[in-house]
Write an enzyme that holds these catalytic residues in place. Structure first.
Site: not given
Ligand SMILES: O=C(O)[C@H](O)COP(=O)(O)O
Ligand SMILES: [Mn+2]
Ligand SMILES: [Mn+2]
Length: 560
Positions: A172, A290, A29, A435, A472-473, A82, A431, A502, A141, A287-288, A362
């Site tokens: 982000d 969170r 990640d 962050h 993934d990125h 992600s 990742d 990211h 998100h 985005r789902a 994750k």
């Molecule tokens: O939700 C997060 O932690 C970040 O906004 C994005 O990170 P992720 O896409 O790697 O989960």
């Molecule tokens: Mn990711």
């Molecule tokens: Mn991330």
């Protein structure tokens, strides 16, 4: 399992590649490819395993796209994330993602004619419309411009009382950017007030401390949000949101991601926006991962994760439906992408036994996102999903190795057990530590992820299997904001601007292992290949040809 005839799931045999090889599918990640300088933590870290793929077998190593249109995002300026990354990896096709779908629903006005909007509209005469979500232009998100359009649109559609409950980002987007976003929002709210709408900001808090936990790692996070948003209770009270954020950011070590919860109060000290019977709530994140926990707290009658104290009877809708299997929430403003016929589902129908594992933070990436935003297995007899509990209540720069070793050991045991054909893991370190913006810790994180990869490929070596290592990125490969020429950018006070987000960088993919048939290598006629090309590639390595509508495979087998 979907009621599609068994024959429709049957994949054709690959003419050259055999079945029955054990395949390790590893997603690092937040692991991109960027220029090698001191802010590239992957470069700085000791990563002999990942380095060796590139240097010793260049025909089995390449870069693939992981951002923008390659993963269904609105523009090439959108960094990968992600959700879209794992969706593309698992589904083998590029779907217009939440961000894009919401953009078009708002632009066409269709959002206001949908069932979800009609549902929340029932509150407009006598109740309040509450909007809860991430205040950011990160596009991961949610997006501020979408919130602005929704506010304007809701008022035009008759909402008379509106309250916004925002979460500050800094993950982000640059830390500190929350103040500017809030000023924009305040201005919009004041414009609405001029038009006679009673519009106010009601509560706030930092996304990682308030509301936006994921995969049920720490329900306290959601509870803090519930108390502020629904009950109107928080440790801090302010008259004004901009002032609140500025003040709370003055605390030593404070940052946008972790601001404490606060409520906005009126001149008598009463919260301006608790959620009450007859109100409507929209969680405006598309985005789902969170938003699912809050969605459960808002929607489920039976709920025992924390004491909700008061459960208002509300009209609740998500910006999207967040979980297609749970149908959560039941009402939503925009239909989510229909990510069906994912590679996981095909492979299960074709006898491939799968083991998927990561740690909590994750876990849903290699299960839920991988399977097209669908929780649970396709077939419990063929699949095992293992979650290693993540540490709770810490920022991961304190523990940069996270559970990489444990994940690798679980994968190793699954590989050696002979019970699985595909062992799929996500290694979160680059990742999650990236962050935090802590460069030193991110270097440690990258080394830990590299060591985990080594453990997994050693096991693959032992069983004569194949490995596919990708990401993934980007994230850990660039920790500073850069100017147009790529040089690190300084802020007004001459300080380096740390990049917690990211990146737009491509990610590596490496294949290898003793089970890889001689002559297998990356094709050179898919130069623009991206994450969505990986599913067909992996299907080939399992001995199958991917369905026609999948993005083309990245590999070919040449006769030696
Ligand atoms: O939700 C997060 O932690 C970040 O906004 C994005 O990170 P992720 O896409 O790697 O989960
Ligand atoms: Mn990711
Ligand atoms: Mn991330």
């Amino acid at each position: 399992m979907e009621s599609k005839g068994q024959n429709a799931w049957k994949l054709a045999d690959h003419p050259k590649l055999p079945k029955g090889k054990t395949i390790a599918m590893v997603v690092l990640d937040g692991w991109g490819e960027a220029r090698p300088d001191e802010y590239n933590c992957i470069h700085v870290a000791d990563t002999p395993t990942m380095d060796s793929f590139k240097t010793t077998a260049p025909e089995k190593w390449r870069l693939i796209k992981a951002h923008g249109s390659a993963v269904g995002l609105p523009s090439e300026d959108d960094m990968g994330n992600s959700e879209v990354g794992h969706n593309a990896l698992g589904a083998g096709r590029i779907f217009a993602q939440g961000a894009k779908l919401v953009d078009s629903a708002l632009a066409s006005g269709k959002i206001y004619g949908g069932e979800g909007f009609k549902y929340i509209k029932q509150s407009f005469d006598n109740g309040t419309l509450h909007l809860i979500g991430l205040l950011s232009d990160g596009g991961v998100h949610s997006r501020l411009d979408q919130l602005q359009l929704l506010l304007k649109g809701a008022a035009e559609q008759g909402a008379k009382r509106i309250r916004v409950h925002f979460l500050t980002d800094g993950r982000d987007v640059l830390d500190g950017s929350s103040v500017g976003f809030l000023e924009t929002l305040e201005k919009d709210m004041s414009n609405l007030r001029e038009k006679g709408v009673d519009a106010q900001i009601a509560s706030g808090g930092g996304r990682m401390y308030v509301t936006m936990d994921r995969y049920e790692n720490d329900w306290n996070v959601v509870k803090r949000g519930w108390d502020a948003q629904v009950l109107g209770e928080a440790p801090y009270k302010f008259r004004n949101a901009v002032e609140a954020v500025k003040k709370l950011r003055e605390e030593p070590k404070a940052n946008d991601q972790y601001l404490p919860p606060f409520v906005i109060v009126d001149e008598s000290g009463n919260p301006v926006g608790p959620i009450k019977d007859g109100d409507a709530v929209v969680t405006f994140n598309f985005r789902a991962d969170r938003m699912t926990m809050l969605a459960k707290a808002l929607e489920y009658a039976d709920f025992d994760k924390f004491d909700r104290v008061r459960v208002p009877k509300i009209y609740y809708a998500g910006m999207l439906q967040y979980d297609g299997e749970l149908k959560l929430p039941s009402q939503y403003l925009v239909s989510p992408p229909e990510i069906e016929r994912t590679s996981g589902e095909y492979l299960v129908h074709n006898g491939v036994r799968t083991f998927a594992c990561s740690e909590t933070v994750k876990f849903g990436h290699v299960t839920f996102f991988w399977n097209g935003n669908r929780s649970g297995c396709f077939n419990e007899k063929m699949e095992e999903y293992v979650e290693i509990p993540s540490d709770v209540g810490i920022t991961f720069n304190v523990q940069p190795k996270m559970k990489a070793l444990e994940i690798a050991e679980k994968a190793r045991d699954a590989i050696l057990s002979g019970k699985f054909d595909q062992i799929r893991v996500n290694l979160p370190n680059g990742d999650m530590v990236g962050h935090t913006g802590d460069i030193e810790a991110t270097v440690v994180a990258c080394k830990a992820a590299d060591e985990a990869v080594k453990t997994i490929i050693d096991a693959i070596e032992q069983v004569g299997g194949i490995y596919v290592i990708t990401a993934d990125h980007g994230n850990a490969e660039d920790m500073v904001k850069r100017d147009k020429s790529g040089e690190p950018q300084l802020d007004k006070s001459g300080k380096l601007q740390i990049l917690t987000s990211h990146t737009l960088k491509p990610v590596p993919i490496a294949i290898g292992g003793p089970g890889l048939k001689a002559g297998t290598r990356f094709r050179n006629d898919v130069p623009t290949g991206g994450l969505a090309n990986v599913a067909a590639t992996v299907m080939n390595l399992h001995g199958f040809i991917a369905p026609d509508d999948y993005e083309p495979t990245l590999i070919e087998v040449v006769d030696n």
